[in-house]
Each structure stands twice: as C-alpha cells, then as structure tokens.
Design a protein around this motif. Structure first.
Motif, short mmCIF file in Angstrom:
data_model
loop_
_atom_site.label_atom_id
_atom_site.label_comp_id
_atom_site.label_asym_id
_atom_site.label_seq_id
_atom_site.Cartn_x
_atom_site.Cartn_y
_atom_site.Cartn_z
N GLN A 1 34.74 41.73 30.39
CA GLN A 1 35.38 43.02 30.17
C GLN A 1 34.96 43.67 28.86
OE1 GLN A 1 36.57 39.93 31.41
NE2 GLN A 1 38.66 40.14 30.58
N GLN A 2 34.42 42.86 27.93
CA GLN A 2 33.97 43.42 26.66
C GLN A 2 32.69 44.22 26.81
OE1 GLN A 2 34.39 39.29 24.76
NE2 GLN A 2 34.50 40.66 23.01
N ASP B 1 29.97 40.41 40.68
CA ASP B 1 31.14 40.00 39.91
C ASP B 1 32.43 40.09 40.72
OD1 ASP B 1 29.93 42.57 39.51
OD2 ASP B 1 31.52 43.12 38.12
N ASP C 1 30.15 49.37 30.94
CA ASP C 1 29.77 49.51 32.34
C ASP C 1 28.25 49.50 32.48
OD1 ASP C 1 32.43 49.69 33.02
OD2 ASP C 1 32.43 51.88 33.21
N ARG D 1 26.89 45.89 32.18
CA ARG D 1 27.16 45.10 33.39
C ARG D 1 26.24 45.53 34.53
NH1 ARG D 1 32.61 45.74 31.70
NH2 ARG D 1 32.98 47.33 33.29
#
Length: 427
Positions: free
Chosen positions: A19-20, A416, A23, A26
């Motif tokens: 979450q760190q 994910d 976007d 990822r």
C-alpha cells in the motif's frame, strides 16, 4: 558510528507494504512481471531452455513451484534457478536485468508457501528495488573490472526477498544477507554464452537458499556487507560506492516510480540506437542491401563481446551481426535464427562493417560513392500497457495458445488480487 547500510536494506525488505507504493509503481511492477514471464516463454524452445528444464525436472517429485510456461512443478530452488535462466536467456528482459532474479525468487518461494498474489507482488518489488539500489551503488565499479552486476547483487536481493517471505526477524535477515555474499560472483566475459543467463538463475536460487539457511540457524559474519574488508568494500574502492542509494529506502521514491527499461528488441541494449538509426536511414532513402559498400558504427565491444557469433546465445552480443541482420531482415525474436547466422548476405555484409568507437551516429557509404549519416537517438523503451502486452503475445506465441495467453495476461494485470499465487501459471 560504524556504517550500517545493510540495516537500511533489511528494514526495507521486512517492512515495506504494498500500500506504500504508488499506483504507478504497482502498475509498473505488474507489467515487469508480465514482460519477464514473456522472456521466459520466449526462451523455452531454445537449447538453453531445454537444458534448464531438464536440470529442474530431476526434482519434479517435490512439487513445490512452477516451471514457467508449463504445468510442471519441481523443487522450489530448482524452479528459481531454471526460471531465472529462462528469464535472461534471449536477452529480451528488462534492461537492468534485475527482474530476472527478483521474479524467479519471489515466485518460487511464494508458490511453495501458497501465499497470495499481493504477498508475491510485494516481495517482487522488494527484490527489484534492493537489486536496483545495489546495482546503482556498485555497477560502474564492477563493469570496469570485467564483473557482471547480476551475479553480485542478485543473490543478496533474493536473500532479502526470501527473508521477507519467511517472515524472518532482522537478525536472521542479516544472516541471510551475509550468507548470500558467499554466492556473489559474475563476469562480463560470459555475455553471449549460456552462462550469462546462469548468473540470474544461480542468484535467485542462492539467495533463497541463504534465507532458508538463516531461518534454520546457519551463521555468517553479521557485518559482512558493511565492514572494511566485506562485500561492498571488496567490490569497490572507497571512492566508488554510491552509498546514498542504499539508505532511507522507506523514505525515498521507488525505482518503480521511474520509467522501466522494457526492451523493444531482443538485443544487448547499447547497440539498439545504432540499429534503429540504420533501419531509419535505409527506409528514408529507399536503400537496398546491395547498394551498401560499407557501414560504420560504434559496435559497443565493452558489452557486445562476440564479434562473429557461432550460435544463438552469442548473436544478441555481436554488434557486427546485429547491424547486418537489422539492415537485411530487421531484428526480432524470429529473425535472430540459425538460418540468419549462416545467411551469405548477412555474413558478407558483416565483413563490410567498421567499428567506430565513441561515434554518435551511424554512417553508410553506398556503391555509387554517396555517404549518408544518421544520428543516434536515445534507447527506445516500451512504456504503455498495450505495448507491453503486445510484446508478451509475441514472446508467448511460440509455446501457448491464444486463449491461454489472454488468460495469463488478465491474471498478471490483477496479480495482487489472487488469493493464491499458484493460480498464476495454472492452466
């Protein structure tokens, strides 16, 4: 106070949370997974792919992790090694090559443990980031000594990837890092041979093995990374290591926040601008191969060490061959072939190519005496989802049906969200 750059790497490996990441980071990680899997699949029909598979199949009874491109499962360490070899075998992987260690290591251990796709992606990002930081810190120094960075940084990155997946504490993660230094080694002279890809496979396997040994209480010098006669110091001089790259990783943007280096052509990167320049010049001026008297370009012999390749492993590392191929057939997975290696048109043209070290353009002299010059542009990269998925389709087309290719792309782009990473290669 003594330097503890190992501590920065360990802290990042153990505490980074998916979450760190932005976007963008990822998304780039998912696309790198897809691109690296594509490189694995492209290598399967080659001799190196068949050998890597055969070695791993000896542990099929363990049934722990996937061999890329198949429904076959083998031992975790053997899967990491085989998939690492496949990832780097045809030199169509991401340009820094660190994904060829990060992906096989993260995938094999996550599959063995039946972890989620999110756990896998976070571990891949950790390994990619740490390997990239280590590469930034020491790669220039290594290259000047004839050393190959993947063989040196890869085992350490894979070890901390394994430490994360095994949920080791900081002390045992430090031991994993130190144990992995015993497997650190690589040489540029292997470029253009099967052993170039073995650097990636060995690094993935050795790093995971280091993490497993550390989990079970195996020991090493805890200060091996930072000490004055340790890993970093032995590979560099006091003036060389860019230690800032190794510090405060939790507070800095990720490498994946920057554009990745996904290749357009399956060649050693330094020669790519010359290939593009020559192909552009021929198209623009409507030049046939028979019109060319001589060509000159920087053949980048520092990396492209195979002057006249004798096999397909050497071909992506011969500037002379690649230039002749580019102006006759173009450079793709399919044109780099056994047939091209012995094509008289190509072999004759290779004898008319001159090395011009340091040149910033490519030059052609035509049979009518005309001279043409084309400047070199920066290396082209693939950046968009559409471009990268199209490349994957080409790479996977040799071994998979179109429905399986489409299903795999969909799974990677949502990796994910998978409850179990074993779903990824399941047909």
């Amino acid at each position: 106070m003594p330097t503890d750059d190992a501590g920065h790497l360990i802290d990042f490996a153990l505490h980074f949370a998916l979450q760190q990441a932005s976007d963008t980071a990822r998304e780039r990680a998912r696309l790198l997974v897809l691109d690296t899997c594509g490189a694995m699949l492209a290598a399967m029909p080659h001799a190196i792919g068949k050998i890597a598979y055969a070695q791993a199949l000896r542990t099929q009874a363990l049934n722990e992790a996937s061999l890329a491109g198949s429904d076959i499962r083998v031992g975790m360490l053997e899967a990491a090694q085989a998939n690492g070899i496949l990832a780097n075998a045809v030199d169509f992987d991401e340009g820094s090559h660190v994904a060829t260690v990060a992906l096989p290591a993260a995938l094999a251990m996550a599959e063995k443990m039946s972890l989620s796709g999110g756990d896998f992606l976070a571990a891949f990002m950790v390994a990619f980031e740490i390997a990239s930081r280590l590469r930034e810190a020491i790669a220039p120094a290594l290259g000047q000594r004839g050393l190959w960075h993947i063989g040196h940084v890869g085992p350490l990155a894979a070890a901390l990837c394994g430490a994360r997946l095994l949920n080791l504490d900081a002390g045992r993660a430090r031991m994993a890092l130190s144990i992995a230094t015993a497997s650190s080694g690589g040489y540029r002279r292997h470029l253009g041979t099967m052993t170039k890809a073995l650097h990636s496979g060995h690094a993935a396997r050795a790093g995971l093995e280091a993490a497993l040994l550390a989990r079970d209480g195996f020991t090493a010098d805890a200060d091996m990374f930072d000490t004055n006669d340790g890993w970093l110091a032995s590979l560099t001089t006091p003036q060389e290591p860019a230690r800032a790259a190794l510090r405060d990783l939790m507070k800095r943007p990720l490498f994946l926040d920057q554009p990745t280096k996904i290749k357009v052509m399956p060649v050693c990167t330094p020669i790519a601008p010359a290939l593009d320049a020559l192909m552009t010049c021929l198209r623009r001026n409507n030049i046939a191969v028979s019109d060319i008297a001589r060509l000159s370009a920087d053949l980048k012999r520092g990396s492209l060490v195979r002057d006249r390749p004798g096999d397909l492993d050497a071909a992506p590392f011969s500037g002379r061959f690649l230039i002749a191929l580019a102006v006759t057939r173009g450079v793709t997975l399919h044109t780099i072939s056994e047939e091209a290696l012995v094509d008289p048109t190509i072999t004759d043209l290779m004898e008319r190519i001159d090395d011009a070290p340091g040149a910033t353009s490519a030059r052609l002299t035509l049979t009518n005496g005309q001279e043409l010059e084309e400047p070199l542009d920066p290396v082209r990269r693939l950046t968009t989802r559409d471009e990268i998925t199209a490349k994957f389709r080409v790479c996977a087309g040799a071994v998979w049906t179109e429905p399986r290719i489409t299903a795999f792309i969909d799974k990677v782009l949502a990796v994910d969200t998978l409850a179990d990473i074993n779903q990824l290669f399941a047909s």
